[in-house]
Design a protein around this motif. Structure first.
Motif, PDB file in Angstrom:
ATOM      1  N   ILE A   1       0.836  -1.206   0.000  1.00 36.29           N
ATOM      2  CA  ILE A   1       0.000   0.000   0.000  1.00 36.29           C
ATOM      3  C   ILE A   1       0.870   1.256   0.000  1.00 36.29           C
ATOM      4  CG2 ILE A   1      -1.650   1.350   1.359  1.00 36.29           C
ATOM      5  CD1 ILE A   1      -2.856  -1.312   2.313  1.00 36.29           C
ATOM      6  N   LEU A   2       1.926   1.246   0.816  1.00 38.00           N
ATOM      7  CA  LEU A   2       2.823   2.407   0.883  1.00 38.00           C
ATOM      8  C   LEU A   2       3.514   2.652  -0.449  1.00 38.00           C
ATOM      9  CD1 LEU A   2       4.417   1.943   4.429  1.00 38.00           C
ATOM     10  CD2 LEU A   2       2.720   3.655   3.718  1.00 38.00           C
ATOM     11  N   ARG A   3       3.871   1.592  -1.147  1.00 46.28           N
ATOM     12  CA  ARG A   3       4.488   1.744  -2.470  1.00 46.28           C
ATOM     13  C   ARG A   3       3.516   2.383  -3.448  1.00 46.28           C
ATOM     14  NH1 ARG A   3       7.373  -3.207  -5.113  1.00 46.28           N
ATOM     15  NH2 ARG A   3       7.688  -1.544  -6.641  1.00 46.28           N
ATOM     16  N   ARG A   4       2.246   1.958  -3.408  1.00 48.54           N
ATOM     17  CA  ARG A   4       1.245   2.548  -4.292  1.00 48.54           C
ATOM     18  C   ARG A   4       1.044   4.040  -3.979  1.00 48.54           C
ATOM     19  NH1 ARG A   4       2.150  -1.918  -5.527  1.00 48.54           N
ATOM     20  NH2 ARG A   4       3.576  -0.682  -6.749  1.00 48.54           N
ATOM     21  N   LEU A   5       0.980   4.349  -2.690  1.00 48.19           N
ATOM     22  CA  LEU A   5       0.752   5.742  -2.291  1.00 48.19           C
ATOM     23  C   LEU A   5       1.977   6.619  -2.541  1.00 48.19           C
ATOM     24  CD1 LEU A   5      -1.188   5.233   1.071  1.00 48.19           C
ATOM     25  CD2 LEU A   5      -2.123   5.728  -1.203  1.00 48.19           C
TER      26      LEU A   5
ATOM     27  N   LEU B   1      -8.411  10.787 -13.855  1.00 42.59           N
ATOM     28  CA  LEU B   1      -7.438   9.976 -14.592  1.00 42.59           C
ATOM     29  C   LEU B   1      -6.321  10.876 -15.123  1.00 42.59           C
ATOM     30  CD1 LEU B   1      -9.671   7.461 -16.594  1.00 42.59           C
ATOM     31  CD2 LEU B   1      -8.085   6.919 -14.744  1.00 42.59           C
ATOM     32  N   GLY B   2      -6.705  12.066 -15.587  1.00 41.21           N
ATOM     33  CA  GLY B   2      -5.702  13.037 -16.022  1.00 41.21           C
ATOM     34  C   GLY B   2      -4.790  13.459 -14.886  1.00 41.21           C
ATOM     35  N   MET B   3      -5.365  13.674 -13.684  1.00 40.50           N
ATOM     36  CA  MET B   3      -4.538  13.995 -12.518  1.00 40.50           C
ATOM     37  C   MET B   3      -3.603  12.831 -12.181  1.00 40.50           C
ATOM     38  SD  MET B   3      -5.307  17.099 -11.564  1.00 40.50           S
ATOM     39  CE  MET B   3      -5.493  17.443 -13.328  1.00 40.50           C
ATOM     40  N   GLY B   4      -4.097  11.599 -12.378  1.00 34.71           N
ATOM     41  CA  GLY B   4      -3.260  10.433 -12.151  1.00 34.71           C
ATOM     42  C   GLY B   4      -2.074  10.379 -13.099  1.00 34.71           C
ATOM     43  N   ILE B   5      -2.294  10.766 -14.356  1.00 31.64           N
ATOM     44  CA  ILE B   5      -1.196  10.818 -15.323  1.00 31.64           C
ATOM     45  C   ILE B   5      -0.175  11.866 -14.898  1.00 31.64           C
ATOM     46  CG2 ILE B   5      -0.598  11.405 -17.714  1.00 31.64           C
ATOM     47  CD1 ILE B   5      -3.281  10.218 -18.554  1.00 31.64           C
ATOM     48  N   LEU B   6      -0.650  13.022 -14.432  1.00 35.69           N
ATOM     49  CA  LEU B   6       0.266  14.048 -13.928  1.00 35.69           C
ATOM     50  C   LEU B   6       1.125  13.504 -12.783  1.00 35.69           C
ATOM     51  CD1 LEU B   6      -1.835  17.358 -13.821  1.00 35.69           C
ATOM     52  CD2 LEU B   6       0.263  16.960 -15.101  1.00 35.69           C
ATOM     53  N   MET B   7       0.496  12.780 -11.868  1.00 35.61           N
ATOM     54  CA  MET B   7       1.242  12.220 -10.739  1.00 35.61           C
ATOM     55  C   MET B   7       2.235  11.161 -11.200  1.00 35.61           C
ATOM     56  SD  MET B   7      -1.651  11.949  -7.766  1.00 35.61           S
ATOM     57  CE  MET B   7      -2.588  13.389  -7.236  1.00 35.61           C
TER      58      MET B   7
ATOM     59  N   SER C   1      -9.974   6.324  -6.770  1.00 34.52           N
ATOM     60  CA  SER C   1      -9.354   5.004  -6.869  1.00 34.52           C
ATOM     61  C   SER C   1      -8.669   4.826  -8.218  1.00 34.52           C
ATOM     62  CB  SER C   1     -10.408   3.906  -6.671  1.00 34.52           C
ATOM     63  OG  SER C   1     -11.024   4.015  -5.401  1.00 34.52           O
ATOM     64  N   LEU C   2      -9.344   5.240  -9.287  1.00 34.25           N
ATOM     65  CA  LEU C   2      -8.763   5.127 -10.626  1.00 34.25           C
ATOM     66  C   LEU C   2      -7.568   6.069 -10.788  1.00 34.25           C
ATOM     67  CD1 LEU C   2     -12.030   4.854 -12.756  1.00 34.25           C
ATOM     68  CD2 LEU C   2     -10.405   3.028 -12.207  1.00 34.25           C
ATOM     69  N   MET C   3      -7.622   7.222 -10.121  1.00 31.94           N
ATOM     70  CA  MET C   3      -6.486   8.146 -10.155  1.00 31.94           C
ATOM     71  C   MET C   3      -5.244   7.503  -9.534  1.00 31.94           C
ATOM     72  SD  MET C   3      -6.054  11.863  -8.254  1.00 31.94           S
ATOM     73  CE  MET C   3      -5.698  11.048  -6.672  1.00 31.94           C
ATOM     74  N   ILE C   4      -5.437   6.805  -8.411  1.00 35.26           N
ATOM     75  CA  ILE C   4      -4.312   6.135  -7.751  1.00 35.26           C
ATOM     76  C   ILE C   4      -3.741   5.043  -8.652  1.00 35.26           C
ATOM     77  CG2 ILE C   4      -3.670   4.686  -5.782  1.00 35.26           C
ATOM     78  CD1 ILE C   4      -5.775   6.225  -4.144  1.00 35.26           C
ATOM     79  N   VAL C   5      -4.626   4.286  -9.297  1.00 35.75           N
ATOM     80  CA  VAL C   5      -4.161   3.249 -10.231  1.00 35.75           C
ATOM     81  C   VAL C   5      -3.349   3.876 -11.358  1.00 35.75           C
ATOM     82  CG1 VAL C   5      -4.902   1.533 -11.925  1.00 35.75           C
ATOM     83  CG2 VAL C   5      -6.058   1.669  -9.711  1.00 35.75           C
ATOM     84  N   MET C   6      -3.869   4.961 -11.935  1.00 36.65           N
ATOM     85  CA  MET C   6      -3.178   5.620 -13.044  1.00 36.65           C
ATOM     86  C   MET C   6      -1.833   6.185 -12.600  1.00 36.65           C
ATOM     87  SD  MET C   6      -3.403   6.316 -16.268  1.00 36.65           S
ATOM     88  CE  MET C   6      -5.139   6.215 -16.742  1.00 36.65           C
ATOM     89  N   ALA C   7      -1.763   6.723 -11.395  1.00 36.27           N
ATOM     90  CA  ALA C   7      -0.519   7.301 -10.891  1.00 36.27           C
ATOM     91  C   ALA C   7       0.578   6.258 -10.749  1.00 36.27           C
ATOM     92  CB  ALA C   7      -0.766   7.987  -9.549  1.00 36.27           C
ATOM     93  N   ASN C   8       0.194   4.990 -10.602  1.00 36.94           N
ATOM     94  CA  ASN C   8       1.165   3.926 -10.421  1.00 36.94           C
ATOM     95  C   ASN C   8       1.602   3.273 -11.725  1.00 36.94           C
ATOM     96  OD1 ASN C   8       1.735   3.020  -7.372  1.00 36.94           O
ATOM     97  ND2 ASN C   8      -0.304   3.910  -7.481  1.00 36.94           N
ATOM     98  N   ILE C   9       1.081   3.737 -12.842  1.00 36.69           N
ATOM     99  CA  ILE C   9       1.494   3.215 -14.149  1.00 36.69           C
ATOM    100  C   ILE C   9       2.597   4.115 -14.687  1.00 36.69           C
ATOM    101  CG2 ILE C   9       0.769   2.644 -16.489  1.00 36.69           C
ATOM    102  CD1 ILE C   9      -2.066   2.304 -15.429  1.00 36.69           C
ATOM    103  N   PRO C  10       3.791   3.595 -14.924  1.00 32.93           N
ATOM    104  CA  PRO C  10       4.895   4.427 -15.421  1.00 32.93           C
ATOM    105  C   PRO C  10       4.562   5.065 -16.768  1.00 32.93           C
ATOM    106  CG  PRO C  10       5.703   2.303 -14.653  1.00 32.93           C
ATOM    107  CD  PRO C  10       4.217   2.205 -14.678  1.00 32.93           C
ATOM    108  N   PRO C  11       5.056   6.272 -17.017  1.00 35.01           N
ATOM    109  CA  PRO C  11       4.755   6.972 -18.282  1.00 35.01           C
ATOM    110  C   PRO C  11       5.103   6.177 -19.534  1.00 35.01           C
ATOM    111  CG  PRO C  11       5.707   8.493 -16.710  1.00 35.01           C
ATOM    112  CD  PRO C  11       5.806   7.137 -16.092  1.00 35.01           C
ATOM    113  N   HIS C  12       6.200   5.387 -19.499  1.00 29.20           N
ATOM    114  CA  HIS C  12       6.556   4.650 -20.709  1.00 29.20           C
ATOM    115  C   HIS C  12       5.521   3.576 -21.043  1.00 29.20           C
ATOM    116  CE1 HIS C  12       8.295   1.876 -17.679  1.00 29.20           C
ATOM    117  NE2 HIS C  12       8.134   0.942 -18.597  1.00 29.20           N
TER     118      HIS C  12
END
Length: 366
Positions: free
Chosen positions: A8-12, A349-355, A57-68
């Motif tokens: 959980i800490l890694r995701r956050l 989701l856009g905010m997740g991409i920014l993160m 929840s979807l924002m957190i998922v998106m934030a954990n996907i690397p840009p590449h």
């Protein structure tokens, strides 16, 4: 238990804390204003809270996907979105004279929302791929990639969404290095073609423009929205009437007061001071996004972060301009404030991409 906590800490850890704090503050204000605008309706409040929870929840998922990895999703998402837009044109459900929805049985889906992210993702992937030798032909191809969904959405008709997607595509082309002579030439051409474009507008679209110029010409019809919203904002005065104390909103004078015209409710209840603070909050999110863009180590990250930041600014400007009577009514919600699940999910989701761009910088460098 320890492994779960570590996971959980890694995701956050991939959440940009400054951006997260600003977004949560805005969402908190949104819940309060939607509650007031709906007359404290339990169904509306609970529905909004569910939408907020799902979108976060979807924002957190998106934030954990690397840009590449996100960049590889762009072409697939773009093609899927265009196919769905074609399906809408053939099989779509008609509501209020517009064919914008696909009926999936359990729910109705508006594919144009998907293109709000798919278009910048596709263009950012394309320019990243050709970064080493960008030439004029690449910008022509980028313009064509933008034009396809723009035209398909425009003919639904959905002028508001088409213009928003067109703006996001333009921002990305600009940050990719679109020459100024093309920008200026396009601006002159667009201005000169306005009389011609006027002839292609639908009757209701022309009516909205004419109503903007003189709302009093039809105070109980086309001008009703603008007249009531401007009365509400003006009656708020300096400090507003207080939460749930606005007469225009509580007496049902403001139309669509939990969705497109929620800003009128906010302005009446919190006044000029509250409005300035709200604008400052939005500008802080935009500024944070631009800082993330400036620090991004890859072209894809820079293009996505800058485009998503200016997209948010455009949505805020158009909605507030529409509600305050300086722009035509085009049906654009106020970002992260208006009630509505699809738009909220797309924005977060856009905010997740920014993160993702902000917190995967070291990984990108290597």
């Amino acid at each position: 238990m320890q492994r779960t906590r570590h996971w959980i800490l890694r995701r956050l850890s991939h959440l940009d804390l400054i951006l997260l704090a600003l977004v949560l503050l805005l969402l908190g204000i949104s819940v309060a204003v939607v509650a007031s605008a709906s007359g404290q309706s339990p169904a509306r409040i609970s529905g909004h809270l569910v939408n907020v929870g799902l979108a976060l929840s979807l924002m957190i998922v998106m934030a954990n996907i690397p840009p590449h990895l996100l960049s590889k999703v762009g072409p697939v998402l773009y093609v899927a979105g265009v196919v769905l837009l074609v399906a809408v044109a053939v099989f779509g459900e008609i509501r209020n004279g517009s064919r914008r929805w696909l009926n999936l049985g359990v729910m109705a889906f508006q594919p144009s929302e998907l293109l709000k992210l798919a278009v910048p993702l596709m263009l950012a992937w394309y320019f990243q791929r050709n970064e080493s030798g960008l030439r004029g032909k690449h910008f022509l191809i980028g313009g064509a990639l933008l034009a396809v969904p723009f035209v398909l959405i425009l003919r639904q008709p959905d002028l508001g969404t088409a213009l928003m997607i067109g703006a996001s595509g333009f921002y990305l082309l600009f940050f990719a290095g679109l020459p100024w002579k093309i920008i200026l030439g396009g601006g002159v051409l667009a201005g000169a073609s306005l009389p011609v474009l006027w002839g292609f507008l639908h009757d209701y679209q022309r009516e909205r423009v004419l109503t903007l110029l003189d709302p009093a010409s039809d105070p109980l019809g086309a001008g009703y929205h603008i007249i009531q919203s401007t009365i509400a904002i003006g009656s708020g005065g300096l400090f507003g009437k207080g939460w749930s104390q606005g007469t225009q909103s509580q007496l049902d004078f403001i139309p669509e007061r939990t969705t497109d015209f929620v800003f009128a409710v906010f302005g009446e209840e919190f006044g000029y001071v509250g409005t300035i603070l709200l604008v400052a909050l939005y500008l802080s999110i935009v500024a944070r996004g631009l800082v993330i863009a400036a620090r991004a180590p890859t072209l894809f990250g820079r293009l996505m972060a800058a485009t998503l930041s200016l997209n948010l600014f455009t949505y805020v400007f158009v909605n507030m301009g529409m509600v305050s009577g300086i722009l035509p009514v085009v049906g654009v919600p106020l970002p992260l404030m208006s009630y509505g699940g699809t738009a909220l999910v797309t924005l977060l989701l856009g905010m997740g991409i920014l993160m993702s761009v902000a917190t995967h910088r070291q990984l990108n460098k290597t």
